[in-house]
Design an enzyme around this catalytic site. Sequence first.
Site, short mmCIF file in Angstrom:
data_model
loop_
_atom_site.label_atom_id
_atom_site.label_comp_id
_atom_site.label_asym_id
_atom_site.label_seq_id
_atom_site.Cartn_x
_atom_site.Cartn_y
_atom_site.Cartn_z
N ASP A 1 -15.31 -1.21 8.92
CA ASP A 1 -16.05 -1.46 7.69
C ASP A 1 -17.13 -2.51 7.89
OD1 ASP A 1 -14.35 0.35 6.49
OD2 ASP A 1 -13.06 -1.18 5.59
N GLU B 1 0.82 -1.22 0.00
CA GLU B 1 0.00 0.00 0.00
C GLU B 1 0.86 1.27 0.00
OE1 GLU B 1 -3.65 -0.38 2.57
OE2 GLU B 1 -2.60 -2.15 3.27
N ASN C 1 -9.51 -0.66 10.17
CA ASN C 1 -8.30 -0.02 9.64
C ASN C 1 -7.76 0.91 10.72
OD1 ASN C 1 -8.35 -0.60 6.49
ND2 ASN C 1 -10.44 -0.29 7.19
N SER D 1 -6.60 -2.26 1.55
CA SER D 1 -6.83 -1.52 0.31
C SER D 1 -7.30 -2.41 -0.85
CB SER D 1 -5.57 -0.74 -0.12
OG SER D 1 -5.31 0.30 0.79
N ARG E 1 -11.08 3.17 11.40
CA ARG E 1 -12.29 3.04 10.58
C ARG E 1 -12.74 1.59 10.61
NH1 ARG E 1 -10.65 3.37 5.30
NH2 ARG E 1 -11.50 1.30 4.89
N GLY F 1 -6.86 5.57 5.26
CA GLY F 1 -6.40 6.47 4.21
C GLY F 1 -6.82 7.91 4.46
N TYR G 1 -9.61 4.49 -4.91
CA TYR G 1 -8.53 5.47 -4.99
C TYR G 1 -8.48 6.29 -6.26
CZ TYR G 1 -7.02 2.94 -0.90
OH TYR G 1 -6.98 2.37 0.34
N GLU H 1 -13.84 -5.47 8.85
CA GLU H 1 -12.47 -5.27 9.31
C GLU H 1 -12.33 -3.90 9.95
OE1 GLU H 1 -9.45 -4.36 6.16
OE2 GLU H 1 -11.05 -5.04 4.83
#
Length: 330
Positions: free
Chosen positions: A274, A30, A290, A164, A272, A294, A234, A288
């Site tokens: 999800d 990443e 994070n 990602s 974060r 990002g 992205y 998951e």
Amino acid sequence: MNAPVLAPPRFTDPTVFGRVAVLMGGTSSEREVSLDSGRNVLEALRSRGVDAFAVDGIPALLEAIGAGRVDRVFNILHGNRGGGEDGVLQGVCEALQVPYTGSGVLGSALTMDKVRTKQVWISEGLPTPRFQRIPPGGDPAGALRAAAAALGYPVFVKPSCEGSSVGVFRVLSEVDLAPAAEFAAGYPGELLAEQMIQGEELTVGILFDGTTHVALPSIHIVPAGEWYDYQAKYHADDTRYLCPGLEGAAEDEIRRLASAAFVSAGCHGWGRVDFMRDRATGALYLLEVNTAPGMTSHSLVPKAAAKLGIDYPSLCWRVLEATVGEGAHR
């Protein structure tokens, strides 16, 4: 649960942070996303008067710390194996007594591993899609076929320790297994096959305000294509983000689950969580966490914070504040 309310920022003087290394890049899969995030964070902190400078990767950070140039670290490395989300960076910083943003060793290492995170959530009674582990080596095609048959199609196949959307395959039937099996044959780590929840993809940012971890408004992600892949995350400009993603009791529930999932996994500071929401039943499923989300122009935590009137530089300031005072990593 009431609407999200954050305590006011604790500091106004940027000198309280000293010299801040914005750690970006690294050697994980990443890297490019991390560099993009890092450039944005660096510009935002400098716009608020913070004495911040860029550092590319953990070896360069160690050199800067050894030279006495670092008072704290804003970690925006993504991923593992040279990324900053697997606990290695966190252990280094704690050993050297340098404060850093985000989760500690346990939360970072655990949530980088999707299989072990799911096992913790299941033990806590939190909802997550059914899954099967795919160990490395052996007969990956046969293992994937058996796992998918046990779960029932459709399934996602993904690495346990990547982010990602790296190496993620959507398998609708047995004829779709070949690309996933080819990837598995060359991938050195553990994979998982996960029940595909048919419905809406949502995410919830978490932000520490000096007192508690606050779940931000949810975001409903609506990609133009069939699913939210690397391109949609992205690069695409036609993905829609609806914030808040849910209303009423459903919004309260997703924020409650996000907080419970974050805390049960030993996470801290910001992150974060999800989700998928089953279209037929409305049930929510955790995917998951994070721990260094990002911070690009397409990223989701800044979008949720903006809904509460927190602009990008202010968000970066608040993340950095968690490194100062009680509860900060040392």
